[in-house]
Design a protein around this motif. Structure first.
Motif, PDB file in Angstrom:
ATOM      1  N   THR A   1      35.479  56.540  36.776  1.00  0.00           N
ATOM      2  CA  THR A   1      35.818  55.458  37.707  1.00  0.00           C
ATOM      3  C   THR A   1      37.134  55.885  38.369  1.00  0.00           C
ATOM      4  OG1 THR A   1      37.303  53.987  36.479  1.00  0.00           O
ATOM      5  CG2 THR A   1      34.931  53.809  35.975  1.00  0.00           C
TER       6      THR A   1
ATOM      7  N   VAL B   1      40.115  55.200  35.074  1.00  0.00           N
ATOM      8  CA  VAL B   1      39.973  56.122  33.940  1.00  0.00           C
ATOM      9  C   VAL B   1      38.469  56.274  33.701  1.00  0.00           C
ATOM     10  CG1 VAL B   1      42.162  55.343  32.900  1.00  0.00           C
ATOM     11  CG2 VAL B   1      40.025  54.279  32.154  1.00  0.00           C
ATOM     12  N   TYR B   2      38.082  57.216  32.850  1.00  0.00           N
ATOM     13  CA  TYR B   2      36.656  57.340  32.516  1.00  0.00           C
ATOM     14  C   TYR B   2      36.247  56.190  31.596  1.00  0.00           C
ATOM     15  CZ  TYR B   2      35.677  61.831  34.695  1.00  0.00           C
ATOM     16  OH  TYR B   2      35.446  62.824  35.616  1.00  0.00           O
TER      17      TYR B   2
ATOM     18  N   ASN C   1      37.895  43.009  20.206  1.00  0.00           N
ATOM     19  CA  ASN C   1      38.425  43.427  21.509  1.00  0.00           C
ATOM     20  C   ASN C   1      37.292  43.534  22.534  1.00  0.00           C
ATOM     21  OD1 ASN C   1      40.083  44.365  23.500  1.00  0.00           O
ATOM     22  ND2 ASN C   1      40.716  46.227  22.442  1.00  0.00           N
TER      23      ASN C   1
ATOM     24  N   HIS D   1      30.807  46.196  34.236  1.00  0.00           N
ATOM     25  CA  HIS D   1      30.903  46.793  35.574  1.00  0.00           C
ATOM     26  C   HIS D   1      29.623  46.536  36.351  1.00  0.00           C
ATOM     27  CE1 HIS D   1      33.856  48.845  33.102  1.00  0.00           C
ATOM     28  NE2 HIS D   1      34.449  49.292  34.179  1.00  0.00           N
TER      29      HIS D   1
ATOM     30  N   LEU E   1      33.777  35.619  22.724  1.00  0.00           N
ATOM     31  CA  LEU E   1      34.478  34.667  23.592  1.00  0.00           C
ATOM     32  C   LEU E   1      33.481  34.032  24.553  1.00  0.00           C
ATOM     33  CD1 LEU E   1      37.560  36.871  24.652  1.00  0.00           C
ATOM     34  CD2 LEU E   1      37.544  35.037  22.957  1.00  0.00           C
TER      35      LEU E   1
ATOM     36  N   ALA F   1      34.898  39.706  31.265  1.00  0.00           N
ATOM     37  CA  ALA F   1      35.677  40.416  32.289  1.00  0.00           C
ATOM     38  C   ALA F   1      34.711  41.239  33.132  1.00  0.00           C
ATOM     39  CB  ALA F   1      36.715  41.321  31.633  1.00  0.00           C
TER      40      ALA F   1
ATOM     41  N   SER G   1      37.536  52.075  28.188  1.00  0.00           N
ATOM     42  CA  SER G   1      37.965  53.446  28.440  1.00  0.00           C
ATOM     43  C   SER G   1      37.319  54.360  27.390  1.00  0.00           C
ATOM     44  CB  SER G   1      39.489  53.526  28.388  1.00  0.00           C
ATOM     45  OG  SER G   1      39.984  52.924  27.214  1.00  0.00           O
TER      46      SER G   1
ATOM     47  N   SER H   1      42.468  49.231  35.048  1.00  0.00           N
ATOM     48  CA  SER H   1      42.441  48.138  36.012  1.00  0.00           C
ATOM     49  C   SER H   1      43.407  47.012  35.635  1.00  0.00           C
ATOM     50  CB  SER H   1      41.019  47.572  36.109  1.00  0.00           C
ATOM     51  OG  SER H   1      40.618  47.022  34.875  1.00  0.00           O
TER      52      SER H   1
ATOM     53  N   ILE I   1      43.988  43.181  34.968  1.00  0.00           N
ATOM     54  CA  ILE I   1      43.089  42.116  34.496  1.00  0.00           C
ATOM     55  C   ILE I   1      43.674  40.749  34.848  1.00  0.00           C
ATOM     56  CG2 ILE I   1      41.881  41.111  32.518  1.00  0.00           C
ATOM     57  CD1 ILE I   1      42.035  43.749  31.121  1.00  0.00           C
TER      58      ILE I   1
ATOM     59  N   ARG J   1      46.788  41.868  32.211  1.00  0.00           N
ATOM     60  CA  ARG J   1      47.194  43.275  32.046  1.00  0.00           C
ATOM     61  C   ARG J   1      47.547  43.825  33.427  1.00  0.00           C
ATOM     62  NH1 ARG J   1      42.916  47.793  29.900  1.00  0.00           N
ATOM     63  NH2 ARG J   1      42.043  47.537  31.988  1.00  0.00           N
TER      64      ARG J   1
ATOM     65  N   LEU K   1      43.577  36.914  23.252  1.00  0.00           N
ATOM     66  CA  LEU K   1      42.990  36.698  24.575  1.00  0.00           C
ATOM     67  C   LEU K   1      42.659  38.030  25.229  1.00  0.00           C
ATOM     68  CD1 LEU K   1      44.640  34.101  26.938  1.00  0.00           C
ATOM     69  CD2 LEU K   1      42.227  34.589  26.518  1.00  0.00           C
ATOM     70  N   SER K   2      43.577  38.952  25.144  1.00  0.00           N
ATOM     71  CA  SER K   2      43.368  40.277  25.704  1.00  0.00           C
ATOM     72  C   SER K   2      44.024  41.258  24.751  1.00  0.00           C
ATOM     73  CB  SER K   2      43.988  40.360  27.090  1.00  0.00           C
ATOM     74  OG  SER K   2      43.464  41.460  27.783  1.00  0.00           O
TER      75      SER K   2
END
Ligand code: TXA
Ligand code: MG
Length: 331
Positions: A27, A30-31, A56, A61, A112, A116, A140, A178, A180, A192, A223-224
């Motif tokens: 991307t 990052v990959y 986590n 995408h 959750l 995202a 990632s 990215s 967030i 983030r 949360l993140s």
């Protein structure tokens, strides 16, 4: 194994994903390590291969704005209006946390009720997503807590033996993950910092609030979790320049300088020096930072020393990653 991102190999990668296998793909940030976002079993492999805690959640995408509504509940007018504004950064280095629809693997969302979502700005990622037709959950493509990969070779070093295919699309243009933004709270929240600077977000969402770093307790679901302080660290101890005394000249120390000028700022006999940008340009620094950390991490140094920059524009994401990587050398 690494495969050039030809049309034929992209089709092969889409087939793997359809069958519930994992594929690493480029991307602009990052990959990513992708799996069919609707398939719990495929998503479970991501957590296993990365050794990632299942609390986590992953980013889903998609290749087009019309597909966002398949994975997220956009029934709220306020939410839709905010999302429209953020969508000006798509395709691009922005992930938006939205209420989840049940088609998304609940494992991908770590249980959750939000998800995202991101439309990446990379021709190979977009071609792959288009060919799949379904959303691809992808963190990632590195072992959990290590530095994110910005080339196919980085992915191979960390995960090569464990995944069906690595699509090679060259080095990542942005180089940090990215940004967030969550739209599931009363005000939009920056969770983030990343490739889209906060200043750009503020220009479309003036009421955005910055979520401070938090350290979640065991009972509290983070949360993140990417906001945990110690994250993205190389094996070699790493410190911000000036944060750690260099009084022992026997020590084997590497320097990662942000500009040519910074390279010659002190007289310590560094074992190795990397310079990320001749002029100190933040875009170049972000693009080259993770590769430089990985290279120096292979040299068996006692310490890596890295420059800092003001937390403005992309500098916020750069310093966010560096403050986590160097957390052990801070109070
Ligand atoms: O640039 C990127 O974002 C890359 C590329 C591959 O797209 N992906 C990436 O994924 O950095 P990962 O898994 O390394 O980081 C995803 C972050 C984590 O910090 C996770 O906690 C957060 O996104 N996240 C995912 N879903 C979330 C949700 N529903 N609520 C809050 N945070 C979420
Ligand atoms: Mg990651």
């Amino acid at each position: 194994m690494i495969y050039q991102a030809t049309a034929e190999n992209i089709t092969r990668a889409a087939d793997y994903l359809r069958r519930g296998e994992l594929v690493a793909f480029p991307t602009e940030t990052v990959y990513g390590l992708g799996a069919d976002a609707r398939n719990d079993q495929a998503v479970a492999k991501i957590f296993e291969v990365k050794n990632r805690p299942t609390i986590n959640p992953l980013i889903v995408h998609v290749d087009a704005f019309e597909k966002v509504g398949e994975y997220a509940d956009l029934s709220s007018d306020v939410l839709r209006a905010r999302l429209q504004k953020l969508a000006t950064f798509w395709p691009g280095p922005l992930s938006v946390v939205l209420p989840r629809r049940s088609i998304v693997s609940s494992l991908a969302c770590a249980g959750l009720d939000s998800v995202a979502i991101r439309i990446p700005d990379h021709p190979v990622a977009l071609a792959l997503l288009q060919e799949c037709g379904f959303g691809v959950a992808a963190p990632s493509a590195n072992r959990s807590t290590y530095v994110s990969p910005t080339s196919a070779a980085h992915v191979e070093e960390g995960l090569g033996q464990r995944i069906a295919m690595i699509l090679d699309g060259g080095p990542c243009r942005v180089g940090v993950e990215s940004t967030i933004v969550s739209l599931v709270s009363e005000h939009p929240e920056l969770l983030r910092p990343g490739g889209v600077p906060l200043e750009s977000l503020e220009s479309v969402l003036p009421d955005i609030v910055v979520k401070p770093h938090h350290t979640p307790s065991a009972e509290q679901q983070p949360l993140s979790p990417g906001l945990l302080r110690e994250h993205y660290a190389p094996q070699t101890p790493i410190a911000l320049r000036g944060a750690c005394g260099l009084d022992n000249p026997q020590m084997r120390v590497g320097l990662i300088a942000f500009s040519e000028d910074a390279l010659h700022q002190d007289a310590f006999p560094y074992d190795t020096r990397s310079v990320l940008s001749e002029s100190g340009d933040l875009t170049e620094i972000a693009a080259k930072l993770f590769a430089a950390i990985r290279e120096q991490d292979k040299l068996g140094l006692d310490l890596i020393v890295v420059d800092s920059c003001p937390q403005i524009g992309l500098g916020r994401a750069i310093m966010d990653r560096l403050l986590r990587a160097t957390a052990k050398f801070q109070n």
